[in-house]
Design a protein around this motif. Structure first.
Motif, PDB file in Angstrom:
ATOM      1  N   HIS A   1     -18.954  65.146 -44.596  1.00 23.16           N
ATOM      2  CA  HIS A   1     -19.803  64.677 -43.498  1.00 23.16           C
ATOM      3  C   HIS A   1     -19.172  64.993 -42.151  1.00 23.16           C
ATOM      4  O   HIS A   1     -19.828  65.528 -41.258  1.00 23.16           O
ATOM      5  N   ALA A   2     -17.901  64.682 -41.993  1.00 20.44           N
ATOM      6  CA  ALA A   2     -17.212  64.924 -40.722  1.00 20.44           C
ATOM      7  C   ALA A   2     -17.196  66.412 -40.368  1.00 20.44           C
ATOM      8  O   ALA A   2     -17.357  66.778 -39.202  1.00 20.44           O
ATOM      9  N   HIS A   3     -17.018  67.262 -41.356  1.00 25.43           N
ATOM     10  CA  HIS A   3     -17.024  68.713 -41.104  1.00 25.43           C
ATOM     11  C   HIS A   3     -18.406  69.185 -40.652  1.00 25.43           C
ATOM     12  O   HIS A   3     -18.525  69.978 -39.727  1.00 25.43           O
ATOM     13  N   LEU A   4     -19.436  68.714 -41.332  1.00 30.56           N
ATOM     14  CA  LEU A   4     -20.798  69.157 -41.014  1.00 30.56           C
ATOM     15  C   LEU A   4     -21.201  68.795 -39.592  1.00 30.56           C
ATOM     16  O   LEU A   4     -21.885  69.566 -38.920  1.00 30.56           O
ATOM     17  N   THR A   5     -20.788  67.621 -39.127  1.00 35.14           N
ATOM     18  CA  THR A   5     -21.180  67.192 -37.780  1.00 35.14           C
ATOM     19  C   THR A   5     -20.574  68.075 -36.693  1.00 35.14           C
ATOM     20  O   THR A   5     -21.096  68.106 -35.583  1.00 35.14           O
ATOM     21  N   ARG A   6     -19.517  68.798 -37.023  1.00 36.46           N
ATOM     22  CA  ARG A   6     -18.847  69.656 -36.033  1.00 36.46           C
ATOM     23  C   ARG A   6     -19.314  71.113 -36.083  1.00 36.46           C
ATOM     24  O   ARG A   6     -18.907  71.911 -35.243  1.00 36.46           O
TER      25      ARG A   6
ATOM     26  N   ASP B   1     -26.420  48.116 -44.835  1.00 38.50           N
ATOM     27  CA  ASP B   1     -25.103  47.529 -45.083  1.00 38.50           C
ATOM     28  C   ASP B   1     -24.020  48.067 -44.148  1.00 38.50           C
ATOM     29  O   ASP B   1     -22.853  47.678 -44.267  1.00 38.50           O
ATOM     30  N   ALA B   2     -24.404  48.997 -43.244  1.00 38.89           N
ATOM     31  CA  ALA B   2     -23.427  49.667 -42.370  1.00 38.89           C
ATOM     32  C   ALA B   2     -22.283  50.231 -43.206  1.00 38.89           C
ATOM     33  O   ALA B   2     -21.105  50.090 -42.886  1.00 38.89           O
ATOM     34  N   ALA B   3     -22.651  50.873 -44.318  1.00 39.74           N
ATOM     35  CA  ALA B   3     -21.671  51.406 -45.265  1.00 39.74           C
ATOM     36  C   ALA B   3     -21.741  52.931 -45.316  1.00 39.74           C
ATOM     37  O   ALA B   3     -22.785  53.526 -45.050  1.00 39.74           O
ATOM     38  N   ALA B   4     -20.633  53.518 -45.689  1.00 47.84           N
ATOM     39  CA  ALA B   4     -20.609  54.965 -45.906  1.00 47.84           C
ATOM     40  C   ALA B   4     -21.329  55.281 -47.217  1.00 47.84           C
ATOM     41  O   ALA B   4     -21.370  54.451 -48.129  1.00 47.84           O
ATOM     42  N   LEU B   5     -21.884  56.474 -47.279  1.00 46.45           N
ATOM     43  CA  LEU B   5     -22.554  56.950 -48.490  1.00 46.45           C
ATOM     44  C   LEU B   5     -22.041  58.361 -48.774  1.00 46.45           C
ATOM     45  O   LEU B   5     -22.068  59.216 -47.896  1.00 46.45           O
ATOM     46  N   ASP B   6     -21.563  58.571 -49.978  1.00 48.12           N
ATOM     47  CA  ASP B   6     -21.173  59.905 -50.446  1.00 48.12           C
ATOM     48  C   ASP B   6     -21.377  59.912 -51.959  1.00 48.12           C
ATOM     49  O   ASP B   6     -20.472  59.624 -52.726  1.00 48.12           O
TER      50      ASP B   6
ATOM     51  N   ARG C   1     -26.144  66.002 -52.844  1.00 52.64           N
ATOM     52  CA  ARG C   1     -25.053  65.184 -52.311  1.00 52.64           C
ATOM     53  C   ARG C   1     -25.618  64.445 -51.108  1.00 52.64           C
ATOM     54  O   ARG C   1     -26.146  65.063 -50.176  1.00 52.64           O
ATOM     55  N   LEU C   2     -25.529  63.135 -51.143  1.00 52.49           N
ATOM     56  CA  LEU C   2     -26.079  62.275 -50.110  1.00 52.49           C
ATOM     57  C   LEU C   2     -24.932  61.767 -49.248  1.00 52.49           C
ATOM     58  O   LEU C   2     -23.997  61.135 -49.757  1.00 52.49           O
ATOM     59  N   LEU C   3     -24.991  62.063 -47.951  1.00 55.88           N
ATOM     60  CA  LEU C   3     -23.887  61.732 -47.052  1.00 55.88           C
ATOM     61  C   LEU C   3     -24.372  60.942 -45.844  1.00 55.88           C
ATOM     62  O   LEU C   3     -25.326  61.350 -45.170  1.00 55.88           O
ATOM     63  N   ALA C   4     -23.709  59.842 -45.570  1.00 58.88           N
ATOM     64  CA  ALA C   4     -23.971  59.054 -44.364  1.00 58.88           C
ATOM     65  C   ALA C   4     -22.696  58.325 -43.985  1.00 58.88           C
ATOM     66  O   ALA C   4     -21.913  57.925 -44.846  1.00 58.88           O
TER      67      ALA C   4
ATOM     68  N   VAL D   1     -26.332  61.414 -37.564  1.00 57.86           N
ATOM     69  CA  VAL D   1     -26.932  62.343 -38.531  1.00 57.86           C
ATOM     70  C   VAL D   1     -26.473  61.983 -39.937  1.00 57.86           C
ATOM     71  O   VAL D   1     -25.284  61.756 -40.184  1.00 57.86           O
ATOM     72  N   ARG D   2     -27.436  61.954 -40.847  1.00 56.78           N
ATOM     73  CA  ARG D   2     -27.175  61.783 -42.281  1.00 56.78           C
ATOM     74  C   ARG D   2     -27.594  63.087 -42.951  1.00 56.78           C
ATOM     75  O   ARG D   2     -28.378  63.857 -42.390  1.00 56.78           O
ATOM     76  N   TYR D   3     -27.087  63.340 -44.156  1.00 57.27           N
ATOM     77  CA  TYR D   3     -27.326  64.630 -44.805  1.00 57.27           C
ATOM     78  C   TYR D   3     -27.755  64.503 -46.253  1.00 57.27           C
ATOM     79  O   TYR D   3     -27.237  63.677 -47.003  1.00 57.27           O
ATOM     80  N   VAL D   4     -28.688  65.375 -46.618  1.00 56.22           N
ATOM     81  CA  VAL D   4     -28.971  65.680 -48.023  1.00 56.22           C
ATOM     82  C   VAL D   4     -28.519  67.116 -48.204  1.00 56.22           C
ATOM     83  O   VAL D   4     -29.003  68.023 -47.513  1.00 56.22           O
TER      84      VAL D   4
END
Length: 130
Positions: free
Chosen positions: A15-20, A88-93, A112-115, A121-124
């Motif tokens: 997730h961190a890589h994709l946002t950059r 839940d203000a939780a991470a999702l991977d 892969r579900l990422l938040a 931004v969240r990702y599928v």
């Protein structure tokens, strides 16, 4: 080696890589990337996913992911996980086996579900199987 060649569908902390990554760098990835905002509107759609799904980025960006773009993902396995993580203000991977059925014959994929809490931004991610 470019930063995108080091990234794979299974890269930890993806997730961190994709946002950059720039849109051009996202296009070089060998898996589908669909980024969406808190209102579930698509804000990123890479070339790999566009070619595989047969939908152009201009047609998809700005549209609600779970109702207009991919209603086949609007269920407890995908959309509900993002909703629960947000509530839940939780991470999702999570990575799940899935069958895409909209606009095409059924296709087995891994999703892969990422938040991340606080990220806009969240990702599928979509890895099609040979």
């Amino acid at each position: 080696m470019s930063p995108t060649t080091d990234l794979s569908f299974a890269t930890p902390g993806l997730h961190a890589h994709l946002t950059r990554l720039s849109p051009e760098a996202l296009d070089r990835l060998d898996f589908g990337v669909i980024g969406f905002d808190a209102d579930t509107n698509v804000c990123q759609y890479n070339q790999t996913e566009s070619q595989a799904a047969g939908l152009t980025a201009p047609r998809v960006v700005g549209q609600p992911l779970f109702t207009n773009v991919a209603p086949c993902l609007n269920n407890f396995m995908v959309a509900q996980r993002f909703e629960d993580a947000q509530d839940d203000a939780a991470a999702l991977d999570d990575t799940i086996d899935y069958v895409l059925t909209l606009r095409m014959r059924p296709i087995k994929v891994a999703l892969r579900l990422l938040a991340e809490p606080g990220s806009p931004v969240r990702y599928v991610l979509v890895q099609r199987r040979p």
